[in-house]
Write a protein that holds these residues in place. Structure first.
Motif: not given
Length: 230
Positions: A69, A73, A76
């Motif tokens: 990731m 990302e 989030s």
């Protein structure tokens, strides 16, 4: 650590916690310990099967690989968390996995928290002298080097951080008693006691920007945590 969340049972405020490594042996115990306190617990898992198993316990998870990731990302996934607990680890496997999880994974978490506007990070690390009575492989030596680098990255960050260094982890039942302080001898400790200690530390706002070492001992966990207030 911020404890501005909703009211849990009793007088203690509940905390909205996001656990990286929630499907691991320590992570699952940590999730249960936090739930028992009335906290809202979410976490990151690598596989859908892990998500389903934790959903059966009432724990919401996000599927993603910390090794792959981006920090954006990862940010989030935090949603409205108040604290992030990093309990993932490679356990001294292949060097590239160690670097991706124990090293880069921590760096990405720090950056993701900045992006998300979060302040409180607790990192489960390792006692530096662990396994020094053994002849370590190159990969194991690399593991300890990367873990130390991650500790330094966290300690040098602008976050409200806490680093917990447990001694050798076992799967024995927890005793509820530990030895916790700035410097501890290396012995062994049940994962359940590590989880309970970290869950208690989440709820102590006066403990921050500290490295604490943890070993099996004779002091009840709530008292050991109170003694660590500076």
């Amino acid at each position: 650590m911020p404890v501005s969340g909703h009211q849990a049972e009793g007088s203690e405020l509940a905390v909205n916690v996001f656990v990286i490594g929630i499907a691991g042996r320590t992570g699952t115990l940590l999730a249960s310990a936090l739930q028992h306190r009335g906290d809202q617990v979410r976490g990151l898992v690598r596989r859908g099967g892990q998500r389903d198993a934790l959903a059966a316990q009432g724990i919401e998870t996000v599927v993603g690989d910390i090794a792959r990731m981006t920090s954006a990302e990862l940010a989030s996934t935090f949603a409205d968390a108040e604290a992030v607990l990093f309990a993932a680890g490679s356990n001294g496997g292949a060097a590239e996995v160690t670097r991706a999880v124990d090293g880069d994974g921590v760096d990405k978490t720090i950056e993701a928290m900045r992006r998300a506007g979060l302040r409180r990070l607790a990192l489960v690390s390792v006692l530096p002298e662990s396994w020094r009575e053994r002849s370590l492989s190159d990969e194991e030596e690399y593991y300890f080097a990367v873990k130390k680098q991650a500790d330094v990255a966290v300690a040098r960050s602008d976050l409200d951080w806490l680093i917990l260094r447990p001694s050798l982890l076992t799967d024995e039942p927890g005793t509820g008693r530990v030895s916790l302080g700035p410097a501890e001898l290396h012995g062994q400790i049940p994962r359940a006691d590590v989880a309970e200690t970290l869950a208690a530390l989440v709820h102590e706002p006066r403990i921050g920007r500290q490295i604490l070492e943890l070993n099996g001992g004779d002091t009840p966990i709530p008292e050991a945590v109170r003694r660590s207030i500076r």
